[in-house]
Enzyme design. Structure first.
Site, PDB file in Angstrom:
ATOM      1  N   PHE A 178       0.841  -1.197   0.000  1.00 24.87           N
ATOM      2  CA  PHE A 178       0.000   0.000   0.000  1.00 24.87           C
ATOM      3  C   PHE A 178       0.871   1.239   0.000  1.00 24.87           C
ATOM      4  CE2 PHE A 178       0.841  -0.981   4.415  1.00 24.87           C
ATOM      5  CZ  PHE A 178       1.076   0.266   5.000  1.00 24.87           C
ATOM      6  N   CYS A 179       0.281   2.348  -0.438  1.00 22.81           N
ATOM      7  CA  CYS A 179       0.951   3.652  -0.423  1.00 22.81           C
ATOM      8  C   CYS A 179      -0.131   4.716  -0.285  1.00 22.81           C
ATOM      9  CB  CYS A 179       1.801   3.859  -1.672  1.00 22.81           C
ATOM     10  SG  CYS A 179       0.872   3.772  -3.212  1.00 22.81           S
ATOM     11  N   THR A 180       0.225   5.966  -0.429  1.00 15.61           N
ATOM     12  CA  THR A 180      -0.720   7.055  -0.154  1.00 15.61           C
ATOM     13  C   THR A 180      -1.930   7.035  -1.071  1.00 15.61           C
ATOM     14  OG1 THR A 180       1.155   8.412   0.544  1.00 15.61           O
ATOM     15  CG2 THR A 180      -0.935   9.548   0.166  1.00 15.61           C
TER      16      THR A 180
END
Length: 305
Positions: A178-180
């Protein structure tokens, strides 16, 4: 519908844009004419950026971007801000719209399986899943998902090397990344799949979409989500947080961080105090003094920021 005056749009789209240089000026003119500020990155592989303005102005911009031949519908996340979170508008030409520095990575050819926010909890709660935060260490420090690994990277360029050095932690597992907003995971999952891993997943829409859609009482997110604008971070429901930036090193600071003996507004924090010389801190202190004087005069807030 938010009562806050500024709409913030985080967007990206991977698509072949061989004539991307020609798109720069029309985008810059549209943004300036409509009071939009932020950053848009253009490259042969697509477009990426975060911008803010009135709801109507952002609607015009998104319509313009969507109409670019060959681009299609961008991945979009909307949030809102009480003040304009950017100081200026920049449209930049780049080699990559998100810099990983690995040749041949193409999310249009191979990418991980998208997992909707509503299904994310079940995946990361699976004991056979290893959860990897693809963001940087200072982002991880103020918030992440339960049980997520921190690769302790300072930039996304360091992520491929971390993967290579930690293959044993990923072998035989479901890999959930996951990331922003989702864009770093497009390349991260493509890279990991290129190394021969098959069970590779990523959170569709990123943390921002999760915080928007998943109720706090069901959430497996702890803390705040760092964003690259003057809001600094957002929480559940994409509400503005009380996290601030250290103006010396740009690290995010929680209210507890500001209690450190090494914190001095505009001068230092616990994270950067030892990295700076007394001369550096004296220079920052003078800059902070000028910032305060400018604020008293009603000048722009972003002096020295």
């Amino acid at each position: 519908m938010s009562n806050l005056p500024f709409t913030v749009a985080a967007l990206y789209c991977f698509a072949p844009l061989p004539q991307y240089e020609s798109l720069r000026e029309p985008l810059a003119q549209l943004c300036c004419a409509n009071g939009i500020k932020g950053t848009l990155l253009l490259a042969a592989e697509g477009i990426n950026g975060t911008v803010a303005g009135s709801a109507g102005a952002i609607e015009k911009l998104i319509a313009h971007i969507t109409a670019i031949p060959g681009l299609g519908e961008p991945e979009l996340k909307y949030s809102h801000a009480s003040e304009m979170p950017f100081h200026r508008m920049k449209v930049r030409l780049k080699r990559e719209i998100v810099t990983m520095g690995v040749e041949g990575i193409d999310p249009l050819k191979s990418v991980g399986t998208y997992i909707a926010p509503k299904d994310w909890n079940a995946l990361i709660a699976d004991e056979n899943t290893v959860v990897v935060d693809t963001r940087n260490d200072y982002e991880y420090a103020i918030g992440t998902f339960e049980g997520a690994i921190d690769p302790q990277t300072r930039t996304f360029r360091e992520f491929p090397e971390w993967v290579k050095q930690n293959r044993d932690r990923l072998e035989g597992k479901k890999i959930a990344m996951f990331c922003t907003g989702g864009i770093r995971c497009e390349k991260a999952t493509a890279f990991v799949k290129g190394l021969g891993f098959d069970d590779v997943y990523h959170l569709k829409g990123g943390i921002l979409k999760y915080l928007e859609e998943v109720p706090r009482e069901q959430s497996m997110w702890n803390g705040e989500c760092f964003v690259f604008d003057e809001r600094v971070a957002v929480g559940h429901g994409l509400a503005e947080s009380d996290v601030e930036l250290c103006r010396a090193c740009r690290r995010p600071l929680t209210p507890q961080d500001k209690l450190s003996q090494f914190f001095e507004e505009g001068v230092s924090c616990a994270g950067c105090y030892a990295e700076r010389t007394p001369e550096d801190r004296a220079r920052y202190a003078e800059r902070q003094k000028q910032v305060k004087l400018a604020e008293k005069r009603g000048a722009n807030k972003h002096i020295g920021s």
